[in-house]
Design a protein around this motif. Structure first.
Motif, mmCIF file in Angstrom:
data_model
loop_
_atom_site.group_PDB
_atom_site.id
_atom_site.type_symbol
_atom_site.label_atom_id
_atom_site.label_comp_id
_atom_site.label_asym_id
_atom_site.label_seq_id
_atom_site.Cartn_x
_atom_site.Cartn_y
_atom_site.Cartn_z
ATOM 1 N N ALA A 93 0.834 -1.214 0.000
ATOM 2 C CA ALA A 93 0.000 0.000 0.000
ATOM 3 C C ALA A 93 0.865 1.258 0.000
ATOM 4 C CB ALA A 93 -0.916 -0.003 1.212
ATOM 5 N N LEU A 94 1.973 1.226 0.735
ATOM 6 C CA LEU A 94 2.842 2.397 0.806
ATOM 7 C C LEU A 94 3.564 2.633 -0.513
ATOM 8 C CD1 LEU A 94 4.090 4.618 2.575
ATOM 9 C CD2 LEU A 94 5.861 2.983 3.228
ATOM 10 N N LEU A 95 4.152 1.593 -1.070
ATOM 11 C CA LEU A 95 4.945 1.750 -2.283
ATOM 12 C C LEU A 95 4.093 2.061 -3.504
ATOM 13 C CD1 LEU A 95 7.496 -1.133 -1.672
ATOM 14 C CD2 LEU A 95 7.990 1.312 -1.650
ATOM 15 N N HIS A 96 2.822 1.696 -3.461
ATOM 16 C CA HIS A 96 1.926 1.973 -4.586
ATOM 17 C C HIS A 96 0.889 3.028 -4.218
ATOM 18 C CE1 HIS A 96 3.628 -1.953 -5.773
ATOM 19 N NE2 HIS A 96 3.483 -1.482 -7.002
ATOM 20 N N SER A 97 1.216 3.860 -3.252
ATOM 21 C CA SER A 97 0.308 4.923 -2.848
ATOM 22 C C SER A 97 0.076 5.896 -4.008
ATOM 23 C CB SER A 97 0.891 5.693 -1.657
ATOM 24 O OG SER A 97 0.172 6.897 -1.441
ATOM 25 N N PRO A 98 -1.168 6.332 -4.220
ATOM 26 C CA PRO A 98 -1.421 7.333 -5.264
ATOM 27 C C PRO A 98 -0.774 8.682 -4.963
ATOM 28 C CG PRO A 98 -3.381 6.985 -3.901
ATOM 29 C CD PRO A 98 -2.396 5.928 -3.516
ATOM 30 N N HIS A 99 -0.333 8.870 -3.713
ATOM 31 C CA HIS A 99 0.296 10.129 -3.332
ATOM 32 C C HIS A 99 1.802 10.135 -3.596
ATOM 33 C CE1 HIS A 99 -3.560 10.880 -1.691
ATOM 34 N NE2 HIS A 99 -3.405 10.163 -0.604
ATOM 35 N N ALA A 100 2.351 9.006 -4.058
ATOM 36 C CA ALA A 100 3.778 8.930 -4.360
ATOM 37 C C ALA A 100 4.014 9.452 -5.772
ATOM 38 C CB ALA A 100 4.274 7.496 -4.223
ATOM 39 N N VAL A 101 4.820 10.506 -5.890
ATOM 40 C CA VAL A 101 5.074 11.101 -7.200
ATOM 41 C C VAL A 101 6.530 10.892 -7.591
ATOM 42 C CG1 VAL A 101 3.265 12.832 -6.963
ATOM 43 C CG2 VAL A 101 5.556 13.361 -6.159
ATOM 44 N N PRO A 102 6.797 10.584 -8.861
ATOM 45 C CA PRO A 102 8.191 10.435 -9.310
ATOM 46 C C PRO A 102 8.914 11.768 -9.230
ATOM 47 C CG PRO A 102 6.618 9.530 -10.909
ATOM 48 C CD PRO A 102 5.832 10.332 -9.928
ATOM 49 N N GLY A 119 17.883 2.529 -10.195
ATOM 50 C CA GLY A 119 16.533 2.474 -9.651
ATOM 51 C C GLY A 119 15.799 3.795 -9.802
ATOM 52 N N THR A 120 14.569 3.812 -9.343
ATOM 53 C CA THR A 120 13.729 5.007 -9.437
ATOM 54 C C THR A 120 13.608 5.669 -8.062
ATOM 55 O OG1 THR A 120 11.722 3.725 -9.019
ATOM 56 C CG2 THR A 120 12.384 4.026 -11.312
ATOM 57 N N VAL A 121 13.213 6.934 -8.077
ATOM 58 C CA VAL A 121 12.980 7.679 -6.842
ATOM 59 C C VAL A 121 11.587 8.288 -6.906
ATOM 60 C CG1 VAL A 121 13.710 9.585 -5.370
ATOM 61 C CG2 VAL A 121 15.427 8.216 -6.575
ATOM 62 N N ARG A 122 10.810 8.057 -5.845
ATOM 63 C CA ARG A 122 9.503 8.690 -5.719
ATOM 64 C C ARG A 122 9.402 9.329 -4.336
ATOM 65 N NH1 ARG A 122 5.032 4.733 -6.328
ATOM 66 N NH2 ARG A 122 6.514 3.337 -5.309
ATOM 67 N N LEU A 123 8.461 10.258 -4.208
ATOM 68 C CA LEU A 123 8.338 11.029 -2.973
ATOM 69 C C LEU A 123 6.893 11.057 -2.504
ATOM 70 C CD1 LEU A 123 9.432 13.154 -0.870
ATOM 71 C CD2 LEU A 123 8.856 14.893 -2.580
ATOM 72 N N ILE A 124 6.700 10.834 -1.198
ATOM 73 C CA ILE A 124 5.425 11.093 -0.540
ATOM 74 C C ILE A 124 5.653 12.217 0.457
ATOM 75 C CG2 ILE A 124 3.676 10.238 1.071
ATOM 76 C CD1 ILE A 124 3.901 7.516 -0.133
ATOM 77 N N ASP A 125 4.898 13.300 0.285
ATOM 78 C CA ASP A 125 5.062 14.471 1.149
ATOM 79 C C ASP A 125 3.809 14.601 2.008
ATOM 80 O OD1 ASP A 125 6.122 16.689 2.274
ATOM 81 O OD2 ASP A 125 6.240 17.876 0.440
ATOM 82 N N ASN A 126 3.910 14.185 3.245
ATOM 83 C CA ASN A 126 2.763 14.238 4.153
ATOM 84 C C ASN A 126 2.688 15.601 4.818
ATOM 85 O OD1 ASN A 126 1.818 11.373 4.081
ATOM 86 N ND2 ASN A 126 3.906 11.002 4.787
ATOM 87 N N THR A 127 1.523 16.240 4.708
ATOM 88 C CA THR A 127 1.314 17.535 5.351
ATOM 89 C C THR A 127 -0.023 17.533 6.062
ATOM 90 O OG1 THR A 127 0.259 18.513 3.409
ATOM 91 C CG2 THR A 127 2.647 18.729 3.580
ATOM 92 N N VAL A 128 -0.179 18.455 6.987
ATOM 93 C CA VAL A 128 -1.447 18.567 7.703
ATOM 94 C C VAL A 128 -2.497 19.217 6.813
ATOM 95 C CG1 VAL A 128 -2.606 19.578 9.705
ATOM 96 C CG2 VAL A 128 -0.285 18.677 9.925
ATOM 97 N N VAL A 129 -2.101 20.250 6.078
ATOM 98 C CA VAL A 129 -3.007 20.935 5.158
ATOM 99 C C VAL A 129 -2.289 21.126 3.837
ATOM 100 C CG1 VAL A 129 -4.222 22.183 6.977
ATOM 101 C CG2 VAL A 129 -2.243 23.236 5.893
#
Length: 476
Positions: A93-102, A119-129
């Motif tokens: 679920a984490l690695l295929h999260s829709p919030h992960a952007v290349p 390999g590839t690099v993707r980023l998930i940026d968690n914010t409150v708002v």
């Protein structure tokens, strides 16, 4: 002063330093052949998730990577800086999260590239708002193949005449024979409803009621849209409004007993996520409910052709959802001053760093609001200055032209009048300051108002209805 991503400077690592350093480390790990997910938490701290399920990681590498993160990021390294996917319960679920952007990162390739390649690099940026600023999408056609034009009207700062322009544009499109719905999403400073319709024509409830009642499954039968009472000259168009707040004076179930309309109490509750529905989903559902109500209660039995969403100003969750997700066109209002360009510059930089530059620029068009025309500052000189400053801002969203062989590169000149930065003008008209629509009937038809908005209405109307996925415009 900026510093190369791989270099260190004396003193503590600050928030702005942490991201490029973390990306550089992620790139180094990717250069070793690993697919990497970089995760930033709500405090700004980074951890590295390495997908080792298809390519095992040498035993010593996680400790090496963790040391790099701790040394280079200091306080912005997470408590568990490196995680292996094989050890995570929810890795899929984490690695295929829709919030992960290349993300593209500069990287020093190893002397001996791994057999499996980089390999590839993707980023998930968690914010409150504000997470939805970096999640750009465009509404799909309806299930019957028709297309509703959804346009956001947004200003980084208030006081630029955005709501008045929304009202003018709504009437213009209705005059062309279209079914137009205006949705007031400026919940903290509602104004579109009273500007478009008198008190008697406003619905008993508004968008804030839709959000509050839907959260507890109680929105069935809620009246949040109403025809404004405006009859276009052709007699074919329709103009509807979904105000932020409903009208005052109705009792329970339409009874005579007056019940206070607790707008502030409702507003304090609308932004919450609820189980199974984030705020962005709830706002999208509210707008769609308004569109469905027009089809259900209107004489034509049709959904709106055009939806104009008067968005809240500033970097706010409502604006993020409205621009990034709910619209296919966003008209960005501004004045030619430092506050405007600094604000839009910050916003465009966020889209660029999240990898959404190409997607978002397809939606945007700049509006030069309240353009002066005086001997001290002639209109043409003002618009030229505005255009050049807008181009400087939008350059963050345009492509790098260092590769002349890239056929898809988009980097228009400042003079390109079809580009997103090229301003659509609205002339300054002092007669509209402090306008009281109730005491000024027919204000939209006055000659000085029509002159101020002429170019804006023509150009904005064409942009709104130009989407190739749309239905043909109404016959004249």
């Amino acid at each position: 002063m900026t510093h190369p991503a791989g270099t260190l400077r004396a003193g503590p690592v600050r928030f702005d330093d942490a991201r490029p350093r973390a990306l550089a480390i992620a790139g180094e790990v990717a250069a070793e052949g690993q697919d990497v997910l970089l995760v930033r938490d709500v405090l700004g701290r980074f951890s590295l998730v390495v997908d080792d399920r298809g390519r095992p990681v040498p035993e010593d590498r996680p400790a090496v990577w963790a040391t790099r993160l701790a040394d280079r990021l200091q306080r912005y390294a997470a408590e568990r800086p490196v995680l292996l996917a094989s050890a995570l319960f929810s890795a899929e679920a984490l690695l295929h999260s829709p919030h992960a952007v290349p993300v593209a990162v500069p990287v020093q390739l190893p002397a001996e590239p791994p057999a499996a390649g980089r390999g590839t690099v993707r980023l998930i940026d968690n914010t409150v708002v504000g997470q939805d600023w970096s999640r750009v999408s465009t509404p799909d056609p309806e299930t019957d193949g028709s297309f509703t034009h959804r346009t956001a009207l947004y200003g980084f700062r208030g006081g630029v005449g955005r709501t008045t322009a929304t009202a003018m544009l709504a009437r213009h499109l209705a005059d062309e024979g279209r079914i137009v719905l205006v949705v007031d999403l400026d919940l903290e400073a509602p104004g579109a409803g009273p500007l478009l319709a008198d008190q008697a024509h406003l619905p008993p409830y508004g968008i804030v009621d839709q959000l509050v009642e839907a959260a507890v499954g109680n929105a069935q039968g809620l009246e949040v849209v109403a025809p404004t009472g405006y009859t276009p000259p052709t007699g074919r168009g329709e103009l509807w409004v979904a105000p932020a707040r409903g009208r005052d004076g109705d009792g329970p179930d339409g009874g005579a007993e007056e019940v206070p309309y607790s707008y502030v109490d409702k507003l304090n509750r609308v932004y919450a996520d609820i189980p199974g529905a984030a705020f962005a989903d709830r706002l999208e559902d509210a707008v769609r409910c308004c569109e469905d109500a027009v089809r259900r209660t209107g004489d034509s039995g049709r959904r709106p052709d055009v939806v104009l969403m008067d968005s809240r100003a500033g970097i706010h969750d409502i604006a993020a959802v409205t621009i990034s997700r709910l619209c296919d066109l966003a008209l960005l209002f501004g004045a030619d001053n430092r506050q405007t360009w600094q604000g839009y510059g910050d916003l465009f930089a966020a889209w660029r760093t999240s990898g959404q530059a190409r997607e978002i620029r397809e939606k945007l068009r700049m509006v030069a609001a309240m353009v002066p025309d005086s001997p001290q500052r002639p209109k043409d000189a003002y618009l030229e200055s505005f255009r050049d400053h807008a181009w400087e801002c939008f350059s963050a969203l345009y492509d790098d032209v260092s590769d002349p062989d890239d056929p898809d590169a988009f980097f228009p000149t400042p003079q390109d009048d079809s580009a997103p930065h090229y301003p659509v003008p609205i002339l300054f008209e002092p007669g509209l300051i402090g306008l009281d629509a109730d005491s000024t009937p027919g204000w939209q038809d006055r000659a000085f108002v029509q002159a101020a908005y002429r170019d804006f209405l023509t150009t904005a109307g064409r942009l709104i209805t130009a989407n190739p996925a749309s239905e043909s415009p109404p016959e004249s």
